[in-house]
Design a protein around this motif. Structure first.
Motif, PDB file in Angstrom:
ATOM      1  N   CYS A 105       0.848  -1.190   0.000  1.00  0.00           N
ATOM      2  CA  CYS A 105       0.000   0.000   0.000  1.00  0.00           C
ATOM      3  C   CYS A 105       0.887   1.246   0.000  1.00  0.00           C
ATOM      4  CB  CYS A 105      -0.938   0.018   1.196  1.00  0.00           C
ATOM      5  SG  CYS A 105      -2.093   1.422   1.130  1.00  0.00           S
ATOM      6  N   HIS A 106       0.532   2.189  -0.856  1.00  0.00           N
ATOM      7  CA  HIS A 106       1.305   3.424  -1.015  1.00  0.00           C
ATOM      8  C   HIS A 106       0.548   4.656  -0.535  1.00  0.00           C
ATOM      9  CE1 HIS A 106       4.474   1.628  -3.647  1.00  0.00           C
ATOM     10  NE2 HIS A 106       3.508   0.739  -3.855  1.00  0.00           N
ATOM     11  N   CYS A 107      -0.592   4.506   0.122  1.00  0.00           N
ATOM     12  CA  CYS A 107      -1.399   5.669   0.493  1.00  0.00           C
ATOM     13  C   CYS A 107      -0.705   6.516   1.560  1.00  0.00           C
ATOM     14  CB  CYS A 107      -2.794   5.251   0.949  1.00  0.00           C
ATOM     15  SG  CYS A 107      -2.904   4.584   2.629  1.00  0.00           S
ATOM     16  N   SER A 108      -1.041   7.794   1.572  1.00  0.00           N
ATOM     17  CA  SER A 108      -0.418   8.711   2.532  1.00  0.00           C
ATOM     18  C   SER A 108      -0.778   8.340   3.964  1.00  0.00           C
ATOM     19  CB  SER A 108      -0.813  10.156   2.234  1.00  0.00           C
ATOM     20  OG  SER A 108      -2.212  10.319   2.359  1.00  0.00           O
ATOM     21  N   GLY A 149       5.336   5.105   9.104  1.00  0.00           N
ATOM     22  CA  GLY A 149       6.618   5.793   9.004  1.00  0.00           C
ATOM     23  C   GLY A 149       7.516   5.197   7.941  1.00  0.00           C
ATOM     24  N   ALA A 150       6.920   4.802   6.822  1.00  0.00           N
ATOM     25  CA  ALA A 150       7.667   4.138   5.749  1.00  0.00           C
ATOM     26  C   ALA A 150       7.061   4.535   4.406  1.00  0.00           C
ATOM     27  CB  ALA A 150       7.613   2.627   5.934  1.00  0.00           C
ATOM     28  N   PRO A 151       7.825   4.450   3.329  1.00  0.00           N
ATOM     29  CA  PRO A 151       7.283   4.835   2.023  1.00  0.00           C
ATOM     30  C   PRO A 151       6.273   3.845   1.456  1.00  0.00           C
ATOM     31  CG  PRO A 151       9.526   4.041   1.777  1.00  0.00           C
ATOM     32  CD  PRO A 151       9.242   4.104   3.256  1.00  0.00           C
ATOM     33  N   ILE A 152       6.276   2.610   1.962  1.00  0.00           N
ATOM     34  CA  ILE A 152       5.373   1.560   1.489  1.00  0.00           C
ATOM     35  C   ILE A 152       4.990   0.685   2.689  1.00  0.00           C
ATOM     36  CG2 ILE A 152       5.130  -0.451  -0.032  1.00  0.00           C
ATOM     37  CD1 ILE A 152       7.404   0.751  -1.735  1.00  0.00           C
ATOM     38  N   HIS A 153       3.733   0.264   2.711  1.00  0.00           N
ATOM     39  CA  HIS A 153       3.268  -0.644   3.773  1.00  0.00           C
ATOM     40  C   HIS A 153       3.035  -2.038   3.196  1.00  0.00           C
ATOM     41  CE1 HIS A 153       0.925  -2.632   6.778  1.00  0.00           C
ATOM     42  NE2 HIS A 153      -0.225  -2.455   6.163  1.00  0.00           N
ATOM     43  N   ALA A 154       3.612  -3.045   3.819  1.00  0.00           N
ATOM     44  CA  ALA A 154       3.407  -4.438   3.432  1.00  0.00           C
ATOM     45  C   ALA A 154       2.167  -4.953   4.170  1.00  0.00           C
ATOM     46  CB  ALA A 154       4.629  -5.283   3.788  1.00  0.00           C
TER      47      ALA A 154
END
Length: 143
Positions: free
Chosen positions: A29-32, A39-44
């Protein structure tokens, strides 16, 4: 055959989870909202049907932050670690993949790629928001 049972929880161990079966969805997931929460650019993300995720220790130690009704984020009050993200509209619970012991994380795509802050060239499908079956537009973006 007995379904797989996974364990997960927070960083300090005050909150522990028992998760039954395999995730229904695994995606980046890349949502804001996820970026700011984790606290990361991408969520797994690893999502299971909500009944498959049980808090077996420390339920009283979970804090709740409702950014929206669609995203109910729970965290450990002791260490601050994200533990669960409830998605009641979908009947799913996201347990951050990195906190699930023994999970072989195998994402099938990227969601909210229209909000990305870094590109990922892995050949997986990139949805601008969500697939249609999850209430999104289904619009795809280039790798």
């Amino acid at each position: 055959m007995t379904p797989t049972t996974y364990r997960g929880g927070c960083a300090c161990g005050a909150v522990q989870l028992e998760i039954t079966g395999e995730p229904a969805v695994q995606a980046y997931c890349h949502c804001s909202s996820c970026r700011s929460w984790f606290g990361a650019p991408i969520h797994a993300a690893a999502l299971w049907p909500a009944p498959n995720v049980r808090v077996v220790k420390g339920a009283d130690n979970l804090g709740l932050y409702r950014r929206t009704e669609a995203s109910q984020r729970q965290f450990c009050k002791s260490c601050g670690a994200p533990v669960l993200v409830g998605h009641p509209g979908m009947g799913m619970t996201d347990v951050p993949a990195g906190s699930v012991v023994g999970l072989a994380y195998t994402p099938t795509g990227h969601v909210n790629y229209g909000e990305k802050v870094m590109s990922v060239h892995d050949g997986l499908p990139k949805f601008k928001d969500f697939p249609k079956e999850f209430g999104g537009s289904g619009e795809m973006l280039p790798d």
